[in-house]
Design an enzyme around this catalytic site. Structure first.
Site, PDB file in Angstrom:
ATOM      1  N   CYS A   2      56.638  38.164  28.126  1.00  0.00           N
ATOM      2  CA  CYS A   2      56.631  38.965  27.337  1.00  0.00           C
ATOM      3  C   CYS A   2      56.426  38.643  25.729  1.00  0.00           C
ATOM      4  CB  CYS A   2      58.319  39.601  27.049  1.00  0.00           C
ATOM      5  SG  CYS A   2      58.674  40.033  28.789  1.00  0.00           S
ATOM      6  N   ARG A  27      50.102  38.814  26.132  1.00  0.00           N
ATOM      7  CA  ARG A  27      51.052  38.203  26.882  1.00  0.00           C
ATOM      8  C   ARG A  27      51.786  39.227  28.099  1.00  0.00           C
ATOM      9  NH1 ARG A  27      53.144  33.771  23.443  1.00  0.00           N
ATOM     10  NH2 ARG A  27      55.213  34.047  24.637  1.00  0.00           N
ATOM     11  N   TRP A  76      56.687  42.346  30.222  1.00  0.00           N
ATOM     12  CA  TRP A  76      55.994  42.081  31.563  1.00  0.00           C
ATOM     13  C   TRP A  76      57.032  42.047  32.528  1.00  0.00           C
ATOM     14  CZ3 TRP A  76      55.123  37.363  34.815  1.00  0.00           C
ATOM     15  CH2 TRP A  76      54.218  37.746  35.709  1.00  0.00           C
ATOM     16  N   ASN A 102      62.501  36.942  26.189  1.00  0.00           N
ATOM     17  CA  ASN A 102      61.615  36.780  27.010  1.00  0.00           C
ATOM     18  C   ASN A 102      61.823  35.613  27.837  1.00  0.00           C
ATOM     19  OD1 ASN A 102      59.034  35.761  28.275  1.00  0.00           O
ATOM     20  ND2 ASN A 102      58.466  34.684  26.537  1.00  0.00           N
ATOM     21  N   GLY A 103      62.198  35.863  29.167  1.00  0.00           N
ATOM     22  CA  GLY A 103      62.596  34.858  30.106  1.00  0.00           C
ATOM     23  C   GLY A 103      63.533  35.518  30.946  1.00  0.00           C
ATOM     24  N   GLU A 490      36.935  29.164  41.352  1.00  0.00           N
ATOM     25  CA  GLU A 490      37.446  29.807  40.044  1.00  0.00           C
ATOM     26  C   GLU A 490      36.738  30.875  39.985  1.00  0.00           C
ATOM     27  OE1 GLU A 490      39.303  29.656  37.816  1.00  0.00           O
ATOM     28  OE2 GLU A 490      38.565  30.404  36.117  1.00  0.00           O
ATOM     29  N   LYS A 494      38.119  34.685  39.388  1.00  0.00           N
ATOM     30  CA  LYS A 494      37.628  35.562  38.121  1.00  0.00           C
ATOM     31  C   LYS A 494      37.293  37.047  38.736  1.00  0.00           C
ATOM     32  CE  LYS A 494      38.776  33.862  35.336  1.00  0.00           C
ATOM     33  NZ  LYS A 494      39.761  32.623  35.398  1.00  0.00           N
ATOM     34  N   GLU A 497      40.640  38.738  39.807  1.00  0.00           N
ATOM     35  CA  GLU A 497      41.908  39.168  38.599  1.00  0.00           C
ATOM     36  C   GLU A 497      41.429  40.203  37.750  1.00  0.00           C
ATOM     37  OE1 GLU A 497      43.358  36.287  36.146  1.00  0.00           O
ATOM     38  OE2 GLU A 497      41.486  35.157  36.183  1.00  0.00           O
ATOM     39  N   HIS A 513      33.976  26.975  60.139  1.00  0.00           N
ATOM     40  CA  HIS A 513      35.179  26.853  60.948  1.00  0.00           C
ATOM     41  C   HIS A 513      35.937  28.422  60.737  1.00  0.00           C
ATOM     42  CE1 HIS A 513      34.371  22.739  61.686  1.00  0.00           C
ATOM     43  NE2 HIS A 513      33.813  22.858  60.368  1.00  0.00           N
ATOM     44  N   LYS A 612      49.123  36.777  30.420  1.00  0.00           N
ATOM     45  CA  LYS A 612      48.277  35.560  29.981  1.00  0.00           C
ATOM     46  C   LYS A 612      48.877  34.421  30.426  1.00  0.00           C
ATOM     47  CE  LYS A 612      45.175  33.311  28.272  1.00  0.00           C
ATOM     48  NZ  LYS A 612      43.958  33.151  29.113  1.00  0.00           N
TER      49      LYS A 612
END
Ligand code: AGP
Length: 617
Positions: A2, A27, A76, A102-103, A490, A494, A497, A513, A612
Site C-alpha cells: 500500500c 504501489r 492493495w 501498510n503491512g 523473464e 513480462k 503480467e 521432454h 509494484k
C-alpha cells in the site's frame, strides 16, 4: 503493497495528500482514502473510494476537505475484499482516531475478539481497524496521550506495519511507526511542518531533509515542535536526517504514454548511470566499493546464495552463471519465499545476495534476516536507496537506475544484471580467475552495451506492428539456452503480467521432454537464438518446432540470414559477448510484451492484481 501519505503543518493538507497518493499509486491500487481534521469544524472528515486516486478525488469533490493535517492511503488488499468498507483510513469507535496502515497484523483476529468482549464493534474485515480500536481502547483505559497509546498498542500487535495515526483531540500531531514496512518522514523548515510517506517520492518536492524510520521506531510529528523518535523500549532516538536527492522528472512520464515504455527507453542512460564511477574503461578496471571493503569475506566465501523474487530471481539466474563462470565459486539461486521456510543450511562462510528493486519485498527481507541470524554475510543488490533490504545488508551495490514506477520491471532487471556482471568481474579479478585480456575485453564491451540497446529500441515500431497480430493468443512459449534461458523466463513473465496471456519460459532443450506436445500453429514460440556457444543446438530446436507447424518469433544476432530464412519473424540485436547477451536479448521481449498489452487496451502501468512491491507474504 500500500501507499501512505501524511501531512501536518501550515498548508492545506488535501492537495499535498492527493498529489502524494498519485506518486505512490504504483504501489497498490484497489481502493484509496483520506482523513482530515476540518479547519471549519475540528471534526474528522473521511473520504474513501474503490479504485484509483482519481476516484477518491471525485468522491471528495465539493466536500469539506479543509484542514492542515491529514492522512491518506492507496490500498492493495491483503485482508478483506477491495471495497470502500475495507479501504483506509479506518476510524476508532469514537470517530476521533484514524489510521492508515501498510503491512499485516498477524494476530488481529485474537485482538479483535478481545476488543469485542470490551464492547467494540467493527465495520470492516481488516486487521487495520483492529489496530485503531486497540489504540482507542489503550488511550481510554490508561488515560494516555495519543503517542503513548500507539506505542503501548503496538507492543501487543504481531506482524508488519507502517502506520500513521491521527486524533481529532490532538489536531497538531501525527504519530508514525514502522516494523518491516517502509516509512519516511520529511522535515519542513523550523519544525513547522512534517511530511510522512511510504517512500521519498511524495515528499521530495517539498523537502529533501528526510528521516528513514527503523524497525520498531515510532515518530511523533507535532507541528511547531522538534521531531521526536522513540524505539521499542520507549527510549528516545536521535533521528538521522538524510539529504535525499531524487530527480522529480524521473517520476513523470517524460512524454511517453506509460511509465513502462519510458523505463524501457531509459535503459541506455540508466545503465550508464549504473556503471558510472564503477566501470573505468580508460583504466581497464571495475571498482565496486563493496568488493574493495569486503574482499576478504567475499573471496573466501564457500558459496553464494542468491535470494530474490520474480524478475529479480531471473536476474539471479544470470548472476549465477556469470559468477560461476568467472569466479569459480558455487552459486545457488533460491526463491526467497521458499528459502525462508526451508530451514536452509546456511551460516558463516556463506554470502547471501539479496536482489530486489524495491528493497521492501517481504519474502526477500525475511530470507536475509534468517540468513543473517545464521551467520551469513548479506550482500544487497537494490535500487531504492535506504530501503529495508539495503539497510539490513552488511554491504552491497545499488543499481542506480532511478525510481521504477511501472509495475512490470524492466530497467531494474538490466540494472541488476549489469551490477551482477560487474560484481562477477571484480571478484574474478581479485581472485585471479580471469585472464587480463578477457577482463579488459568484457569491460570494453560492457561500456558499449547502452549504445547497442539504443539500436534495439529503434525497432519498437516494427515490434508494435508484430505485436498487434498476437492480441488474441492465449498461450506463448519462450525458449532459450545458457544465459538466454533466464531471459526466456523473464520474457514470459513480462507478457503474462501485463497482457494476461499465459506464457511459459523453458530451457530450449527441455521442450522435447513434454512441452513439445503443445506445439501447433496456434502456439507462438519465441526463441532466443543469438549467436553464442549453443547456437547450433538452438537452431535444431527451432527445426523441431517448425516440423510441427509452430510459428516462431526469433531474437537473433543482426545479420543472421540463416534463421531469418527459417522462421516467421526475427528481431535483430547487435553482436556482443555471450556473457552480455541478456542485456540485449531481453529488450525485444520487454517491447513485445508492452505492445501486446497496449494493443489489448490494458492498463500497462497498473496491471490487475499486481503491486509494484510485494511487502506481504
Ligand atoms: C516483475 O515485473 C514483477 N513486478 C515482480 O516479479 C517483481 O520482480 C518481484 O515482486 C520482486 O520485486 P523486487 O525486485 O522489488 O524485490
Amino acid at each position: 503493497m500500500c501507499g501512505i501519505v501524511g501531512y501536518t503543518g501550515c498548508r492545506d493538507a488535501f492537495p499535498i495528500l492527493m498529489k502524494g497518493l498519485h506518486r505512490l499509486e504504483y504501489r497498490g491500487y484497489d481502493s484509496a482514502g483520506t482523513a482530515l481534521i476540518s479547519a471549519q469544524t475540528g471534526s474528522m472528515n473521511v473520504f474513501k473510494a474503490r479504485g484509483k486516486v482519481a476516484d477518491l478525488e471525485a468522491v471528495a469533490s465539493g466536500k469539506d476537505v479543509s484542514g492542515q493535517i491529514g492522512i491518506a492511503h492507496t490500498r492493495w488488499a491483503t485482508h478483506g475484499a477491495p471495497n470502500v468498507a475495507n479501504a483506509h483510513p479506518h476510524l476508532s469507535q469514537s470517530g476521533k482516531i484514524s489510521i492508515v496502515h501498510n503491512g499485516i497484523i498477524e494476530n488481529y483476529a485474537v485482538l479483535r475478539e478481545q476488543l469485542k468482549s470490551k464492547g467494540f464493534t467493527f465495520k470492516s474485515e481488516t486487521d487495520t481497524e483492529v489496530l485503531v480500536q486497540l489504540i482507542e481502547y489503550t488511550r481510554q483505559s490508561l488515560g494516555t496521550d495519543l503517542a503513548d497509546a500507539v506505542h503501548i498498542a503496538l507492543t501487543k500487535a504481531i506482524g508488519a506495519y507502517a502506520i500513521v495515526v491521527m486524533d481529532s483531540d490532538d489536531p497538531d500531531t501525527l504519530v508514525a511507526a514502522r516494523c518491516s514496512s517502509p516509512m519516511v518522514i520529511g522535515l519542513g523548515e523550523n519544525d513547522s511542518e512534517y511530511f510522512i510517506a511510504s517512500d521519498a517520492s511524495p515528499i521530495v518536492e517539498y523537502t529533501r531533509r528526510m528521516v528513514y524510520l527503523n524497525d520498531g521506531e515510532m515518530a511523533v510529528c507535532k507541528r511547531g515542535e522538534p521531531l521526536k523518535v522513540i524505539n521499542r523500549d520507549n527510549d528516545s532516538v536521535s533521528p538521522k536526517v538524510k539529504n535525499v536527492t531524487l530527480d522529480l522528472n524521473m517520476l513523470d512520464k517524460g512524454g511517453f504514454p506509460h511509465f513502462m515504455l519510458k523505463e524501457i527507453f531509459d535503459q541506455p542512460q540508466c545503465l550508464r548511470d549504473c556503471m558510472r564511477g564503477r566501470l573505468l574503461p580508460d583504466h581497464k578496471r571495475i571498482v565496486l566499493s563493496a568488493v574493495t571493503e569486503h574482499s576478504a569475506e567475499l573471496l573466501s566465501a564457500k558459496r553464494f546464495i542468491i535470494v530474490s523474487c520474480g524478475t529479480s530471481w531471473h536476474a539471479g539466474l544470470i548472476g549465477k552463471q556469470l559468477i560461476e563462470q568467472f569466479c569459480r565459486i558455487p552459486v545457488e539461486v533460491a526463491y526467497a519465499s521458499e528459502f525462508r521456510y526451508s530451514d536452509p543450511v546456511v551460516g558463516p562462510g556463506d554470502v547471501v545476495i539479496a536482489i530486489s528493486q524495491s528493497g521492501e519485498t517481504a519474502d526477500t527481507l525475511a530470507a536475509i534476516s534468517l540468513a543473517k541470524q545464521k551467520g551469513a554475510m548479506i550482500f544487497g543488490i537494490v535500487n531504492v536507496i535506504g530501503s529495508s533490504i539495503a539497510r539490513m545488508a552488511d554491504t552491497g551495490t545499488y543499481i542506480h537506475v532511478g525510481p521504477e514506477i511501472g509495475v512490470a520491471s524492466t530497467k531494474a532487471f538490466t540494472g541488476q544484471v549489469t551490477v551482477l556482471t560487474m560484481l562477477a568481474l571484480a571478484l574474478a579479478k581479485e581472485k585471479g580467475t580471469i585472464a587480463e585480456a578477457q577482463y579488459e575485453e568484457i569491460i570494453a564491451e560492457l561500456q558499449s552495451i547502452p549504445d547497442k540497446i539504443e539500436k534495439v529500441l529503434e525497432q519498437s515500431d516494427s515490434i508494435k506492428a508484430l505485436a498487434e497480430g498476437y492480441v488474441f493468443c492465449h498461450n506463448f512459449l519462450y525458449l532459450g539456452r545458457g544465459v538466454n534461458y533466464p531471459v526466456a523466463l523473464e520474457g514470459a513473465l513480462k507478457l503474462k503480467e501485463i497482457s494476461y496471456i499465459h506464457a511459459e519460459g523453458y530451457p530450449a532443450a527441455e521442450m522435447k521432454h513434454g512441452p513439445i506436445a503443445l506445439i501447433d500453429e496456434q502456439m507462438p514460440v519465441v526463441f532466443l537464438a543469438t549467436h553464442h556457444q549453443l547456437y547450433e543446438k538452438i537452431v535444431s530446436n527451432m527445426q523441431e518446432v517448425i516440423a510441427r507447424k509452430g510459428r516462431i518469433i526469433a531474437v537473433v544476432t543482426e545479420g543472421d540470414e540463416h534463421v531469418k530464412n527459417m522462421v516467421y519473424h526475427t528481431i535483430e540485436v547487435p553482436q556482443t559477448l555471450n556473457c552480455l547477451v541478456p542485456l540485449l536479448s531481453v529488450i525485444p521481449l520487454q517491447l513485445l510484451a508492452y505492445h501486446v498489452a497496449v494493443a489489448k487496451g490494458l492498463d500497462v502501468d497498473m496491471p490487475r492484481n499486481l503491486a509494484k512491491s510485494v511487502t506481504v507474504e
